[in-house]
Motif scaffolding. Structure first.
Motif, PDB file in Angstrom:
ATOM      1  N   VAL A 198       2.468  15.899   8.701  1.00 14.77           N
ATOM      2  CA  VAL A 198       4.083  15.255   9.086  1.00 14.77           C
ATOM      3  C   VAL A 198       5.022  15.366   8.045  1.00 14.77           C
ATOM      4  N   GLY A 199       4.582  16.396   7.137  1.00 12.57           N
ATOM      5  CA  GLY A 199       5.659  16.920   5.871  1.00 12.57           C
ATOM      6  C   GLY A 199       5.633  16.064   4.849  1.00 12.57           C
ATOM      7  N   LEU A 200       4.444  15.021   4.609  1.00  8.23           N
ATOM      8  CA  LEU A 200       4.698  14.145   3.483  1.00  8.23           C
ATOM      9  C   LEU A 200       3.789  14.116   2.253  1.00  8.23           C
ATOM     10  N   SER A 201       3.253  15.542   2.198  1.00  8.93           N
ATOM     11  CA  SER A 201       2.267  15.887   1.098  1.00  8.93           C
ATOM     12  C   SER A 201       2.800  15.345  -0.283  1.00  8.93           C
ATOM     13  N   SER A 202       4.036  15.378  -0.668  1.00 10.35           N
ATOM     14  CA  SER A 202       4.573  14.948  -1.749  1.00 10.35           C
ATOM     15  C   SER A 202       4.766  13.388  -2.070  1.00 10.35           C
ATOM     16  N   ARG A 203       4.504  12.726  -0.901  1.00 10.67           N
ATOM     17  CA  ARG A 203       4.815  11.155  -0.888  1.00 10.67           C
ATOM     18  C   ARG A 203       3.475  10.580  -0.770  1.00 10.67           C
ATOM     19  N   LEU A 204       2.419  10.921  -1.267  1.00 13.14           N
ATOM     20  CA  LEU A 204       1.231  10.281  -0.887  1.00 13.14           C
ATOM     21  C   LEU A 204       1.057   8.965  -1.650  1.00 13.14           C
ATOM     22  N   ASP A 205       1.673   8.770  -2.943  1.00 18.11           N
ATOM     23  CA  ASP A 205       1.705   7.408  -3.585  1.00 18.11           C
ATOM     24  C   ASP A 205       2.868   6.802  -3.560  1.00 18.11           C
ATOM     25  N   HIS A 206       3.847   7.061  -2.711  1.00 18.40           N
ATOM     26  CA  HIS A 206       4.979   6.035  -2.555  1.00 18.40           C
ATOM     27  C   HIS A 206       4.643   4.872  -1.255  1.00 18.40           C
ATOM     28  N   LYS A 207       5.286   3.913  -1.898  1.00 16.97           N
ATOM     29  CA  LYS A 207       5.079   2.649  -1.001  1.00 16.97           C
ATOM     30  C   LYS A 207       6.244   2.689  -0.076  1.00 16.97           C
ATOM     31  N   PRO A 208       6.014   1.778   1.050  1.00 14.05           N
ATOM     32  CA  PRO A 208       7.162   1.902   2.046  1.00 14.05           C
ATOM     33  C   PRO A 208       8.622   1.553   1.611  1.00 14.05           C
ATOM     34  N   SER A 209       8.751   0.871   0.560  1.00 15.08           N
ATOM     35  CA  SER A 209      10.006   0.419   0.074  1.00 15.08           C
ATOM     36  C   SER A 209      10.560   1.687  -0.843  1.00 15.08           C
TER      37      SER A 209
ATOM     38  N   LEU B 290       0.817  -1.306  -0.053  1.00 13.32           N
ATOM     39  CA  LEU B 290      -0.029   0.046   0.096  1.00 13.32           C
ATOM     40  C   LEU B 290       0.791   1.282  -0.029  1.00 13.32           C
ATOM     41  N   ASP B 291       0.214   2.185  -0.613  1.00 12.08           N
ATOM     42  CA  ASP B 291       1.043   3.661  -0.811  1.00 12.08           C
ATOM     43  C   ASP B 291       1.115   4.479   0.696  1.00 12.08           C
ATOM     44  N   ALA B 292       1.683   5.592   0.745  1.00 13.14           N
ATOM     45  CA  ALA B 292       1.305   6.248   1.984  1.00 13.14           C
ATOM     46  C   ALA B 292      -0.194   6.549   2.520  1.00 13.14           C
ATOM     47  N   ILE B 293      -0.936   6.872   1.382  1.00 12.72           N
ATOM     48  CA  ILE B 293      -2.188   7.339   1.730  1.00 12.72           C
ATOM     49  C   ILE B 293      -2.986   6.031   2.034  1.00 12.72           C
ATOM     50  N   GLY B 294      -2.795   4.917   1.345  1.00 18.10           N
ATOM     51  CA  GLY B 294      -3.313   3.724   1.702  1.00 18.10           C
ATOM     52  C   GLY B 294      -3.109   3.176   2.972  1.00 18.10           C
ATOM     53  N   ASN B 295      -2.159   3.244   3.727  1.00 16.81           N
ATOM     54  CA  ASN B 295      -1.574   2.915   4.803  1.00 16.81           C
ATOM     55  C   ASN B 295      -2.304   3.733   5.984  1.00 16.81           C
ATOM     56  N   VAL B 296      -2.201   5.088   5.608  1.00 19.28           N
ATOM     57  CA  VAL B 296      -3.090   5.862   6.703  1.00 19.28           C
ATOM     58  C   VAL B 296      -4.490   5.775   6.807  1.00 19.28           C
ATOM     59  N   GLU B 297      -5.090   5.113   5.823  1.00 18.72           N
ATOM     60  CA  GLU B 297      -6.345   4.972   5.296  1.00 18.72           C
ATOM     61  C   GLU B 297      -6.732   3.852   6.283  1.00 18.72           C
ATOM     62  N   LEU B 298      -6.011   2.979   6.505  1.00 17.99           N
ATOM     63  CA  LEU B 298      -6.735   1.689   7.001  1.00 17.99           C
ATOM     64  C   LEU B 298      -7.546   1.805   8.474  1.00 17.99           C
ATOM     65  N   PRO B 299      -6.831   2.496   9.448  1.00 17.60           N
ATOM     66  CA  PRO B 299      -7.821   2.561  10.658  1.00 17.60           C
ATOM     67  C   PRO B 299      -9.068   3.266  10.360  1.00 17.60           C
ATOM     68  N   LEU B 300      -9.105   4.172   9.015  1.00 12.59           N
ATOM     69  CA  LEU B 300     -10.483   4.919   8.919  1.00 12.59           C
ATOM     70  C   LEU B 300     -11.582   4.020   8.295  1.00 12.59           C
TER      71      LEU B 300
END
Length: 233
Positions: free
Chosen positions: A132-143, A101-111
């Motif tokens: 947390v300063g990651l507006s430019s990384r929304l579609d980046h995966k953890p790797s 999951l990308d960053a936004i997908g991971n953040v969405e999980l508990p929601l």
């Protein structure tokens, strides 16, 4: 004012009997809303067990625990899940992100577990990642992110639903000094915005940045001090 967290005579006993281990040995703890607390101890001290109790991830052998005035120990599994999802934002040392999951997908999980509509989930997730300063990384995966960036995603996930309590277990344990400063700065800002922040750590440098330091050893609280060196932001 009633305590946000009130624990009385908490015991956690493994292998009761001759070879019993008291992971928690008669703990009494009060934490007020809006505090910035560090719980410090070496490996095996009982601090992780105490974190699990605070976070409603485990139940004591005996004792009482009230969260926001509610008796946690009388709750069903479903009620405990609801408390964890609505009252507490968890941050773990190992990030615990979903690799595909990308960053936004991971953040969405508990929601998703809270039953929020997709549009609202997206908006809350984007806002949390912005904080947390990651507006430019929304579609980046953890790797595709550094360890510090992954932990910031984990922080965003913890705060997206705006829980009143942030419970961070060794949040800087896997990070370099620069990323550690970034994460601590974020936690201080969250506290300044009114969140109750509780950090579990073995690192005295991290603990000294909190306003209250609780030391635990052999399952007992051995020191509980106000820290004038702690900074609010």
């Amino acid at each position: 004012m009633p305590s946000l967290i009130r624990m009385e005579n908490i015991y956690k006993v493994y292998n009761p009997g001759e070879n019993e281990v008291r992971a928690l040995d008669g703990v009494d703890l009060d934490i007020q809303e809006g505090e910035f607390v560090a719980i410090i101890g070496h490996s095996g001290s009982g601090k992780s067990t105490l974190m699990n109790m605070i976070g409603c991830l485990d139940e004591p052998t005996t004792g009482t625990y009230y969260l926001h005035g509610k008796n946690v120990l009388g709750m069903s599994d479903n009620e405990l899940s609801e408390v964890r999802n609505e009252e507490i934002g968890f941050i773990f040392q190992g990030f615990n992100l979903i690799p595909n999951l990308d960053a936004i997908g991971n953040v969405e999980l508990p929601l998703i577990y809270r039953g929020l509509e997709r549009k609202e989930r997206k908006e809350l997730s984007k806002h949390a990642l912005h904080l947390v300063g990651l507006s430019s990384r929304l579609d980046h995966k953890p790797s595709e992110m550094s360890g510090g960036q992954q932990q910031r995603v984990a922080v965003a996930r913890a705060i997206a639903a705006e829980p009143p309590v942030i419970l961070a277990d060794e949040p800087t344990g896997n990070l370099d000094s620069h990323s550690t400063k970034e994460i601590m700065s974020i936690l201080k800002r969250l506290h300044a915005a009114g969140k109750t922040v509780i950090i579990i750590t073995h690192d005295t440098d991290i603990a000294e940045q909190a306003h209250r330091v609780i030391a635990i050893k052999d399952g007992k609280i051995i020191k509980d001090t106000k820290n004038t060196g702690g900074t609010p932001s």
